[in-house]
Design a protein around this motif. Sequence first.
Motif, short mmCIF file in Angstrom:
data_model
loop_
_atom_site.label_atom_id
_atom_site.label_comp_id
_atom_site.label_asym_id
_atom_site.label_seq_id
_atom_site.Cartn_x
_atom_site.Cartn_y
_atom_site.Cartn_z
N VAL A 34 3.92 1.29 4.60
CA VAL A 34 2.67 1.30 3.81
C VAL A 34 1.51 0.80 4.66
O VAL A 34 0.44 1.43 4.73
CB VAL A 34 2.83 0.46 2.52
CG1 VAL A 34 1.49 0.17 1.88
CG2 VAL A 34 3.76 1.17 1.55
N LEU A 35 1.71 -0.33 5.32
CA LEU A 35 0.64 -0.89 6.14
C LEU A 35 0.28 0.05 7.29
O LEU A 35 -0.90 0.23 7.60
CB LEU A 35 1.04 -2.27 6.68
CG LEU A 35 1.15 -3.37 5.62
CD1 LEU A 35 1.83 -4.59 6.22
CD2 LEU A 35 -0.21 -3.71 5.04
N TRP A 36 1.29 0.67 7.90
CA TRP A 36 1.03 1.60 9.00
C TRP A 36 0.21 2.79 8.50
O TRP A 36 -0.70 3.27 9.19
CB TRP A 36 2.35 2.04 9.62
CG TRP A 36 2.19 2.91 10.82
CD1 TRP A 36 2.61 4.21 10.96
CD2 TRP A 36 1.59 2.57 12.09
NE1 TRP A 36 2.30 4.67 12.21
CE2 TRP A 36 1.68 3.69 12.92
CE3 TRP A 36 0.98 1.41 12.57
CZ2 TRP A 36 1.18 3.71 14.22
CZ3 TRP A 36 0.48 1.42 13.88
CH2 TRP A 36 0.59 2.55 14.68
N ALA A 37 0.51 3.27 7.30
CA ALA A 37 -0.25 4.38 6.73
C ALA A 37 -1.71 3.99 6.52
O ALA A 37 -2.60 4.84 6.60
CB ALA A 37 0.38 4.83 5.41
N LEU A 38 -1.95 2.71 6.24
CA LEU A 38 -3.31 2.25 5.95
C LEU A 38 -4.10 1.86 7.19
O LEU A 38 -5.29 1.52 7.08
CB LEU A 38 -3.26 1.07 4.97
CG LEU A 38 -2.70 1.39 3.58
CD1 LEU A 38 -2.54 0.12 2.77
CD2 LEU A 38 -3.57 2.40 2.87
N VAL A 39 -3.49 1.91 8.35
CA VAL A 39 -4.20 1.54 9.58
C VAL A 39 -5.40 2.44 9.80
O VAL A 39 -6.46 1.99 10.23
CB VAL A 39 -3.24 1.56 10.80
CG1 VAL A 39 -4.00 1.58 12.12
CG2 VAL A 39 -2.32 0.35 10.76
N GLU A 40 -5.28 3.71 9.49
CA GLU A 40 -6.35 4.67 9.76
C GLU A 40 -7.23 5.01 8.56
O GLU A 40 -8.33 5.48 8.73
CB GLU A 40 -5.76 5.97 10.31
CG GLU A 40 -5.08 5.81 11.64
CD GLU A 40 -6.03 5.35 12.74
OE1 GLU A 40 -7.21 5.72 12.70
OE2 GLU A 40 -5.57 4.60 13.61
N ASP A 41 -6.73 4.80 7.32
CA ASP A 41 -7.49 5.27 6.17
C ASP A 41 -7.05 4.54 4.91
O ASP A 41 -5.98 3.95 4.87
CB ASP A 41 -7.27 6.78 5.99
CG ASP A 41 -8.36 7.46 5.19
OD1 ASP A 41 -9.37 6.81 4.86
OD2 ASP A 41 -8.21 8.65 4.90
N LEU A 43 -5.73 4.86 1.06
CA LEU A 43 -4.92 5.86 0.36
C LEU A 43 -4.61 5.36 -1.05
O LEU A 43 -4.59 4.15 -1.31
CB LEU A 43 -3.60 6.09 1.11
CG LEU A 43 -3.71 6.67 2.52
CD1 LEU A 43 -2.38 6.57 3.24
CD2 LEU A 43 -4.20 8.10 2.47
N SER A 44 -4.32 6.30 -1.94
CA SER A 44 -3.92 5.96 -3.30
C SER A 44 -2.41 5.67 -3.32
O SER A 44 -1.69 5.96 -2.36
CB SER A 44 -4.22 7.13 -4.24
OG SER A 44 -3.36 8.22 -3.94
N VAL A 45 -1.93 5.12 -4.43
CA VAL A 45 -0.50 4.85 -4.58
C VAL A 45 0.28 6.15 -4.44
O VAL A 45 1.33 6.19 -3.78
CB VAL A 45 -0.20 4.18 -5.94
CG1 VAL A 45 1.30 4.05 -6.16
CG2 VAL A 45 -0.87 2.83 -6.03
#
Length: 132
Positions: A34-41, A43-45
Amino acid sequence: MNADSRTGRRLDDDQAALVVEVFRMLADSTRIQVLWALVEDELSVTELAEYVGKPAPSVSQHLAKLRMARLVRTRRSGTTIFYSLENEHVRQLVRDAVYNAEHSGPGVPAHHRDAPAVRPLEARKPRKRSGT
């Protein structure tokens, strides 16, 4: 060697406990994804659940823990809640953890393969010719 000679100060027990809590939050593969996905942008659940391949309610529980640890924050747009990393320190922490893990595997780590090639300084700047 003095324990605080590297940083100039020693962590007090409360600060050390907070650091332990941050690492506890990082000690879960779903939360790391989850954190890795949020590094660039942000996002919704729903987007995060799709990214990590887990049900949205499960991802929501992980996000609640990450919010309590102040690693992520939210923004509402209509009925959708978007998640993002709390700050640049969290972003750097996640990147460093992933990059460090990549160094444990064989071969050249992905973050080195994907990095743009650095050319020598003289190849980057055109030289001025004297007399022209």
